[in-house]
Design a protein around this motif. Structure first.
Motif, PDB file in Angstrom:
ATOM      1  N   VAL A 133      56.242  27.755  61.276  1.00 23.73           N
ATOM      2  CA  VAL A 133      55.810  26.910  62.195  1.00 23.73           C
ATOM      3  C   VAL A 133      54.122  26.859  62.163  1.00 23.73           C
ATOM      4  N   GLY A 134      53.697  25.495  62.173  1.00 21.97           N
ATOM      5  CA  GLY A 134      52.047  25.367  62.406  1.00 21.97           C
ATOM      6  C   GLY A 134      51.970  24.503  63.547  1.00 21.97           C
ATOM      7  N   ALA A 135      50.949  24.806  64.217  1.00 29.25           N
ATOM      8  CA  ALA A 135      50.579  24.133  65.387  1.00 29.25           C
ATOM      9  C   ALA A 135      49.124  23.758  65.586  1.00 29.25           C
ATOM     10  N   THR A 136      48.933  22.768  66.344  1.00 27.15           N
ATOM     11  CA  THR A 136      47.656  22.135  66.433  1.00 27.15           C
ATOM     12  C   THR A 136      47.269  21.938  67.784  1.00 27.15           C
ATOM     13  N   ALA A 137      46.197  22.419  68.505  1.00 35.29           N
ATOM     14  CA  ALA A 137      46.117  22.136  69.818  1.00 35.29           C
ATOM     15  C   ALA A 137      45.807  20.986  70.104  1.00 35.29           C
ATOM     16  N   ILE A 138      46.123  20.598  71.275  1.00 37.39           N
ATOM     17  CA  ILE A 138      45.957  18.961  71.689  1.00 37.39           C
ATOM     18  C   ILE A 138      45.295  18.973  73.302  1.00 37.39           C
ATOM     19  N   GLU A 139      44.684  17.922  73.614  1.00 40.13           N
ATOM     20  CA  GLU A 139      44.235  17.804  75.031  1.00 40.13           C
ATOM     21  C   GLU A 139      45.393  16.891  75.399  1.00 40.13           C
ATOM     22  N   VAL A 140      45.958  17.337  76.834  1.00 37.33           N
ATOM     23  CA  VAL A 140      46.600  16.357  77.579  1.00 37.33           C
ATOM     24  C   VAL A 140      46.124  15.964  78.819  1.00 37.33           C
ATOM     25  N   VAL A 141      46.250  14.427  78.916  1.00 35.97           N
ATOM     26  CA  VAL A 141      45.671  13.880  80.303  1.00 35.97           C
ATOM     27  C   VAL A 141      46.675  13.267  81.018  1.00 35.97           C
ATOM     28  N   GLU A 142      46.829  13.316  82.283  1.00 36.04           N
ATOM     29  CA  GLU A 142      47.640  12.529  82.871  1.00 36.04           C
ATOM     30  C   GLU A 142      47.063  11.202  83.346  1.00 36.04           C
ATOM     31  N   ALA A 143      47.569  10.152  82.997  1.00 38.52           N
ATOM     32  CA  ALA A 143      47.126   8.881  83.595  1.00 38.52           C
ATOM     33  C   ALA A 143      48.056   8.182  84.211  1.00 38.52           C
ATOM     34  N   PRO A 144      47.709   7.917  85.802  1.00 41.03           N
ATOM     35  CA  PRO A 144      48.852   7.282  86.545  1.00 41.03           C
ATOM     36  C   PRO A 144      48.921   5.672  86.319  1.00 41.03           C
ATOM     37  N   GLU A 145      47.902   5.143  85.360  1.00 41.03           N
ATOM     38  CA  GLU A 145      48.145   3.600  85.324  1.00 41.03           C
ATOM     39  C   GLU A 145      49.269   3.365  84.598  1.00 41.03           C
ATOM     40  N   GLU A 146      49.645   2.165  84.627  1.00 35.94           N
ATOM     41  CA  GLU A 146      51.121   1.518  84.261  1.00 35.94           C
ATOM     42  C   GLU A 146      50.259   0.886  82.928  1.00 35.94           C
ATOM     43  N   VAL A 147      50.874   1.614  81.692  1.00 35.38           N
ATOM     44  CA  VAL A 147      50.381   1.021  80.313  1.00 35.38           C
ATOM     45  C   VAL A 147      51.757   0.702  79.515  1.00 35.38           C
ATOM     46  N   ASP A 148      51.511  -0.478  79.227  1.00 30.85           N
ATOM     47  CA  ASP A 148      52.596  -1.205  78.233  1.00 30.85           C
ATOM     48  C   ASP A 148      52.778  -0.772  76.938  1.00 30.85           C
ATOM     49  N   GLY A 149      52.761   0.461  76.497  1.00 33.93           N
ATOM     50  CA  GLY A 149      52.733   0.932  75.149  1.00 33.93           C
ATOM     51  C   GLY A 149      52.846   2.482  74.904  1.00 33.93           C
ATOM     52  N   ASP A 150      53.002   2.826  73.845  1.00 34.36           N
ATOM     53  CA  ASP A 150      52.995   4.323  73.621  1.00 34.36           C
ATOM     54  C   ASP A 150      51.764   4.916  72.999  1.00 34.36           C
ATOM     55  N   THR A 151      50.839   3.922  72.591  1.00 34.94           N
ATOM     56  CA  THR A 151      49.513   4.305  71.730  1.00 34.94           C
ATOM     57  C   THR A 151      48.289   3.537  72.214  1.00 34.94           C
ATOM     58  N   VAL A 152      47.351   4.248  72.530  1.00 35.69           N
ATOM     59  CA  VAL A 152      46.153   3.429  72.999  1.00 35.69           C
ATOM     60  C   VAL A 152      44.969   3.802  71.999  1.00 35.69           C
ATOM     61  N   SER A 153      44.395   2.693  71.660  1.00 37.39           N
ATOM     62  CA  SER A 153      42.947   3.069  70.878  1.00 37.39           C
ATOM     63  C   SER A 153      41.935   2.183  71.851  1.00 37.39           C
ATOM     64  N   LEU A 154      40.888   2.933  72.153  1.00 35.56           N
ATOM     65  CA  LEU A 154      39.596   2.551  72.829  1.00 35.56           C
ATOM     66  C   LEU A 154      38.626   2.882  72.204  1.00 35.56           C
ATOM     67  N   VAL A 155      37.743   1.899  71.831  1.00 32.81           N
ATOM     68  CA  VAL A 155      36.435   2.193  71.220  1.00 32.81           C
ATOM     69  C   VAL A 155      35.294   1.402  72.089  1.00 32.81           C
ATOM     70  N   VAL A 156      34.319   2.182  72.524  1.00 36.69           N
ATOM     71  CA  VAL A 156      33.282   2.032  73.419  1.00 36.69           C
ATOM     72  C   VAL A 156      32.144   2.371  72.904  1.00 36.69           C
ATOM     73  N   GLN A 157      31.260   1.273  72.604  1.00 30.84           N
ATOM     74  CA  GLN A 157      29.965   1.323  71.955  1.00 30.84           C
ATOM     75  C   GLN A 157      28.910   0.174  72.910  1.00 30.84           C
ATOM     76  N   GLY A 158      27.832   0.940  73.404  1.00 25.90           N
ATOM     77  CA  GLY A 158      27.045   0.357  74.155  1.00 25.90           C
ATOM     78  C   GLY A 158      27.949  -0.474  75.515  1.00 25.90           C
TER      79      GLY A 158
END
Length: 182
Positions: free
Chosen positions: A108-133
């Protein structure tokens, strides 16, 4: 052929002196000792006997509270030996992949992850957010998104001013999140 090419280039093979030996090569005579090492894929690896675990491979996520998320129907406690083996090296939360090696023995191999609880309604299973300026690009399931996900965005902004956030829904309002600076 190399002799013909040398003649055509005007090189006298009999007059050339042997090349100096490179002292680095003398220290490492084995082939393959060069270049950059490959990036590490796993934060922890382990082996364990799991006699009740069916199949040849399985992927699972362990949450910070120790809850195990797995898509397959498994006998009660079947994953415990594998999770215990990994948790000697890596604390939850993590994403793991186990592969049967022989009979009841699993790697078995494992990678640490960060888990966040987001109460907002998100209509999907993946999110990509890019913020620059002042520019902001949001993709939900690889399609443009027009809503806000303040919990995920504030999580990323606490770490970097300009960033790329990748999030994958684990279960309900729990997300595996990776944030990189731009």
């Amino acid at each position: 052929m190399h002799e013909r090419l040398a003649r055509e280039a005007g090189i006298d093979l009999d007059a050339t002196e042997p090349l100096e030996q490179n002292p680095f090569l003398e220290a490492f005579p084995e082939a393959g000792i060069h270049g950059l090492p490959r990036q590490r894929r796993w934060d922890a690896v382990a082996g364990a006997e799991a006699p009740d675990l069916p199949g040849e491979q399985i992927e699972f996520v362990t949450l910070p509270d120790g809850t195990v998320l797995v898509d397959a129907q498994l006998p009660e406690g079947a994953l415990a030996p594998i999770a215990d083996a990994i948790e000697r090296e890596l604390d939850p939360p993590y994403r793991a992949r186990a592969v049967r090696r022989e009979d009841d023995v699993w790697a078995v191999g494992a990678t640490a992850i960060e888990v966040v609880e987001a109460p907002e309604e998100v209509d999907g299973d993946t999110v990509s957010l890019v913020v620059q300026g002042d520019e902001r690009t949001l993709l939900i399931d690889e399609r443009p998104g027009w809503s806000d996900i303040p919990t995920l965005e504030s999580y990323a902004r606490e770490r970097h001013r300009d960033f790329v956030l990748q999030a994958e829904r684990l279960d309900g309002n729990l997300w595996s999140v990776q944030v990189n600076a731009l």
